[in-house]
Design a protein around this motif. Sequence first.
Motif, PDB file in Angstrom:
ATOM      1  N   UNK A   1       0.848  -1.199   0.000  1.00 24.50           N
ATOM      2  CA  UNK A   1       0.000   0.000   0.000  1.00 24.50           C
ATOM      3  C   UNK A   1       0.881   1.245   0.000  1.00 24.50           C
ATOM      4  N   UNK A   2       0.329   2.366  -0.488  1.00 27.26           N
ATOM      5  CA  UNK A   2       1.172   3.583  -0.576  1.00 27.26           C
ATOM      6  C   UNK A   2       1.556   4.159   0.778  1.00 27.26           C
ATOM      7  N   UNK A   3       0.719   3.922   1.814  1.00 29.93           N
ATOM      8  CA  UNK A   3       1.020   4.518   3.114  1.00 29.93           C
ATOM      9  C   UNK A   3       2.217   3.831   3.770  1.00 29.93           C
ATOM     10  N   UNK A   4       2.967   4.604   4.482  1.00 24.61           N
ATOM     11  CA  UNK A   4       4.106   4.048   5.207  1.00 24.61           C
ATOM     12  C   UNK A   4       3.564   3.343   6.441  1.00 24.61           C
ATOM     13  N   UNK A   5       3.823   2.055   6.599  1.00 21.98           N
ATOM     14  CA  UNK A   5       3.237   1.329   7.722  1.00 21.98           C
ATOM     15  C   UNK A   5       3.915   1.676   9.045  1.00 21.98           C
ATOM     16  N   UNK A   6       3.103   1.627  10.077  1.00 17.95           N
ATOM     17  CA  UNK A   6       3.597   1.938  11.410  1.00 17.95           C
ATOM     18  C   UNK A   6       4.358   0.730  11.962  1.00 17.95           C
TER      19      UNK A   6
ATOM     20  N   UNK B   1      -5.828  -4.267  14.119  1.00  9.89           N
ATOM     21  CA  UNK B   1      -6.615  -3.031  14.035  1.00  9.89           C
ATOM     22  C   UNK B   1      -5.811  -1.913  13.389  1.00  9.89           C
ATOM     23  N   UNK B   2      -4.503  -2.140  13.302  1.00 11.34           N
ATOM     24  CA  UNK B   2      -3.657  -1.137  12.642  1.00 11.34           C
ATOM     25  C   UNK B   2      -3.265  -1.557  11.234  1.00 11.34           C
ATOM     26  N   UNK B   3      -3.972  -2.523  10.696  1.00  7.40           N
ATOM     27  CA  UNK B   3      -3.741  -2.902   9.294  1.00  7.40           C
ATOM     28  C   UNK B   3      -4.980  -2.504   8.496  1.00  7.40           C
ATOM     29  N   UNK B   4      -4.837  -2.261   7.219  1.00  2.57           N
ATOM     30  CA  UNK B   4      -6.006  -1.896   6.398  1.00  2.57           C
ATOM     31  C   UNK B   4      -7.094  -2.959   6.510  1.00  2.57           C
ATOM     32  N   UNK B   5      -8.352  -2.545   6.417  1.00  3.83           N
ATOM     33  CA  UNK B   5      -9.478  -3.467   6.597  1.00  3.83           C
ATOM     34  C   UNK B   5      -9.419  -4.638   5.604  1.00  3.83           C
ATOM     35  N   UNK B   6      -8.844  -4.371   4.446  1.00  3.53           N
ATOM     36  CA  UNK B   6      -8.728  -5.440   3.418  1.00  3.53           C
ATOM     37  C   UNK B   6      -7.684  -6.471   3.778  1.00  3.53           C
ATOM     38  N   UNK B   7      -6.815  -6.169   4.771  1.00  6.51           N
ATOM     39  CA  UNK B   7      -5.726  -7.094   5.092  1.00  6.51           C
ATOM     40  C   UNK B   7      -5.830  -7.661   6.512  1.00  6.51           C
ATOM     41  N   UNK B   8      -6.836  -7.246   7.223  1.00  8.33           N
ATOM     42  CA  UNK B   8      -6.949  -7.751   8.584  1.00  8.33           C
ATOM     43  C   UNK B   8      -8.058  -8.808   8.694  1.00  8.33           C
TER      44      UNK B   8
ATOM     45  N   UNK C   1      -4.926   8.550   9.689  1.00  3.45           N
ATOM     46  CA  UNK C   1      -5.512   7.225   9.989  1.00  3.45           C
ATOM     47  C   UNK C   1      -6.218   6.590   8.772  1.00  3.45           C
ATOM     48  N   UNK C   2      -6.038   7.204   7.643  1.00  2.28           N
ATOM     49  CA  UNK C   2      -6.812   6.796   6.460  1.00  2.28           C
ATOM     50  C   UNK C   2      -6.713   5.293   6.179  1.00  2.28           C
ATOM     51  N   UNK C   3      -5.485   4.748   6.279  1.00  4.16           N
ATOM     52  CA  UNK C   3      -5.286   3.340   5.911  1.00  4.16           C
ATOM     53  C   UNK C   3      -5.957   2.383   6.883  1.00  4.16           C
ATOM     54  N   UNK C   4      -6.095   2.840   8.151  1.00  4.26           N
ATOM     55  CA  UNK C   4      -6.575   1.888   9.169  1.00  4.26           C
ATOM     56  C   UNK C   4      -7.898   2.311   9.807  1.00  4.26           C
ATOM     57  N   UNK C   5      -8.493   3.432   9.330  1.00  2.20           N
ATOM     58  CA  UNK C   5      -9.687   3.982   9.987  1.00  2.20           C
ATOM     59  C   UNK C   5     -10.817   2.953  10.063  1.00  2.20           C
ATOM     60  N   UNK C   6     -11.017   2.217   8.987  1.00  4.89           N
ATOM     61  CA  UNK C   6     -12.113   1.230   8.971  1.00  4.89           C
ATOM     62  C   UNK C   6     -11.830   0.086   9.936  1.00  4.89           C
TER      63      UNK C   6
ATOM     64  N   UNK D   1     -14.432  11.044  15.266  1.00  7.73           N
ATOM     65  CA  UNK D   1     -14.522  11.369  13.842  1.00  7.73           C
ATOM     66  C   UNK D   1     -13.126  11.518  13.234  1.00  7.73           C
ATOM     67  N   UNK D   2     -12.179  11.961  14.067  1.00  3.82           N
ATOM     68  CA  UNK D   2     -10.803  12.177  13.584  1.00  3.82           C
ATOM     69  C   UNK D   2     -10.207  10.877  13.051  1.00  3.82           C
ATOM     70  N   UNK D   3     -10.467   9.739  13.749  1.00  3.93           N
ATOM     71  CA  UNK D   3      -9.936   8.449  13.292  1.00  3.93           C
ATOM     72  C   UNK D   3     -10.506   8.041  11.929  1.00  3.93           C
ATOM     73  N   UNK D   4     -11.685   8.550  11.648  1.00 12.54           N
ATOM     74  CA  UNK D   4     -12.344   8.125  10.402  1.00 12.54           C
ATOM     75  C   UNK D   4     -12.047   9.058   9.223  1.00 12.54           C
ATOM     76  N   UNK D   5     -11.637  10.283   9.530  1.00 11.81           N
ATOM     77  CA  UNK D   5     -11.494  11.237   8.421  1.00 11.81           C
ATOM     78  C   UNK D   5     -10.076  11.736   8.221  1.00 11.81           C
TER      79      UNK D   5
END
Lengths: 596, 248
Positions: free
Chosen positions: A130-135, B229-236, B190-195, B182-186
């Motif tokens: 993914x483009x984002x830098x992972x934590x 919870x810190x991975x994108x929703x498509x990968x968790x 947090x864009x990659x992991x908000x969901x 709302x900050x976590x979602x917008x």
Amino acid sequence: MEKFLQKIHGSPLRTRFLLYFIVLTTVPVLILGAASLFLIDTSHRRDVSALELQLIGQKIEETEKFFERTLGLLELVVGYDQKSEIDITQQNFFLENLLAQNAAFEEVSFISVLSATSTYGVETAKKNRLPDVPELFNVSLLPKFTETKEGRRYVGEVYYTIEGPSVTMSAPVVNRNGVVVDVLTAEVSLREVQEFIKSGVIGERGGIILADNNGRLIAERESGIAEGVRVDDVVSIRRALTGKSVDALQPEDRYQSIFYKEPVVAAGKRMESTGWAFVVEWPLSDADAVMNTIRNQVLVTTLASIIAVLLLAPVIASKLTRPINMLKKRAEEIEQGHFEKEVVVTTNDELEELGHAFNRMSKGLKRLEELKGEFVYIAAHELRAPVTAIKGFISLLLEDRAKNGITLEAVEYLDRIDRANEGLVHLVNDLLEVARSDAGKIEISVHPVDISVATDEVVKTLIVLAKKKEITIEYRPVTSYVLADEGKLKEIMTNLISNAIKYTLGSGTIVISQEMVKDMFVTHVRDSGIGISKVAQKKLFEKFYRVRAKGTEDVTGTGLGLFIVKQLVEKMGGKIWFVSEEGKGSTFSFSLPVHT
Amino acid sequence: MFKYLVAVLVLVFGAVIWMYFSVGVPVLYSEKNVTVRSVHRMGNLEQPLSRIYISAFYFIPKNKEENIHNEWQKLLHKKLDALVRFHTVQLQGASSILYEIYPEPIIGNLDNLAYDTSITQHGNPAALRRIVPEIESRVLAKDGDLYRADFDHVPPDAYHVLVIMYEGVGSTGGDNVALISRIFLSDIEYAAVSESLLAHEFYHTLGLPDAYTIPEGIATSADIMGLGRYRPIGQTFISQKMLQELGL
């Protein structure tokens, strides 16, 4: 069973042959058909099993190669001896290369193993597609770290994301001394595994199903059932997961598939390194297509053979039993005294020889019959003169018994001699009649005769005899002219009425009636006598046959009367028959042509 | 004798029919006992989760009205749609989610200090304690000032969950209520992991516990309740162990 065998034993030869033929031909055909089907089916099942297990073996091998290749990329040996981590810049460079080398890697990272530092168990470098830098996180409690830091490779459970199934793999990074200096871990997509599972085809439609060690679906090609769904309810998958033999030969290996929505035959095997179940399901409609064709052919051939047997059996049975039936019929004719015909059997075997022998026997019997006839004729002819003379002399002696000084005792003896001689005369006359009949020398002179007069004369002659036994003779003469020999007609009437008197034991009634039936004049002589048994009825007109029944021991006769009567009636263009019931009397009837 | 002949013919054709229907014909195996799995709340077999109904809200403290996100409804839709997709995959189709978003932002009766807590690292339970009763009394109760009859669509057999997008700090999840800032979602951060963060809080409402140590925050599981919870929703994912706790 015994009754059945007895029934068969007593049945006609043709029916028996038919039964034996059908049983002895159809039973082997059926056994052969069933055995063929069984053997073909067994062989086919083994072939299906071998093909399915071969495909499974191939896919397990491909999966093992995938794991070896992927884990192999993570196994890193650094070129120094000290226990220190790889430089972060080098780590990042290496991770970039890993992502470039293998499309299965979704995310790769290094984890520090230096326990003395605050970074123990913390990801030191991480790359993601993914483009984002992972934590970077502390993963020191996760098995991908705890297992690998001890120097062991780690492959986690399959997990299912929106993007598909993946697995976590990690391998230790070691220095030249084999000391673990880092842990290299990767999240590995199983898309490649899915692709080669989906490419595995058997027959037209059969395919392979892959389930993880928890019984969740990793890949299959047919139904579109979502990845990650538990499919360990499927009997073959459950059995494969527990390490049982699933070889497409067990009863449990044929079932209704949830993937194909139709019956399938399945084989399966567990991949030992991961515990995954590889199962091949092959729809029976496809797997057994050839088998079904062969099966139908065998069944049609079996059925056709049986039908052919059933059609041929009666023909062959008839052909084989026909000569025997001909011989039987001919024997019956000989029994009736007809020796002229020859039986023609052309089977070119023992039966034909039997036919020839039969004909020779028939000729021999004919000759014997002729000799017998001649002998009887001569004997009877030669006896006639002496018995007639005896009769005459006895009459003379009795007429002038006083003159001849014959005592009463002598008269009684002479009377007995006369009666015996009378029987002898009667026998000699009958024998001569029969001999003439056999030789075709009976002389019949047919002319119009009033049958009522002839009948009445006979009745008047025999009425004395009837009265002795308290038998009433009823006859109402009606003038009717028939074409007949008067003397022979009286002989016929005498014979029938005297028989009626003789076989009516005790008192009774004899009714003589006459009627016109078409152009024939029929005379019936009905008595209330003992009747004739069914057995005796069949032989009644045969020569020398006499009815033997209770109470008839004193009845005298030669057994030639009815034979002669039949000959005479037929010579005069008529017919004779009778109706009789044992214990209820008999009615003898004969017809003669009417004089118009 | 004829009847025996007929009997033989019947036997012969009976044998052919038997061959047709028996020899070489596959017999299908069928299991007597079929396992039926039902999804339920973790630790509560009596609470089925085959149908989940989410009532979603955007809650703003009275003094933060000027911070209202312009596209809050679209944002919430997007995140909830992702949650539905994730849930469908993870729960293997055995549980479905329907959601409805309250059409207006809910302006709280109090300022943010009354809802927020200074410690947001481990959720915001204080916010839950105050926001939920307020929503219940003002929106869900029929005599509430924000009650809308067209929003009262909870199916009787569904497990009802409140999801609150909060115009403040922190996130938390508990019995039937998930709250997330709302900050976590917008925010782009947090864009990659908000969901995934939203899903993490949502699964608390189904009874799943956190899979990390407190207070260190070291993950004990790689799934959505831990590191995932810190991975994108498509990968968790939800771990097999958690799924078993849910009845799968």
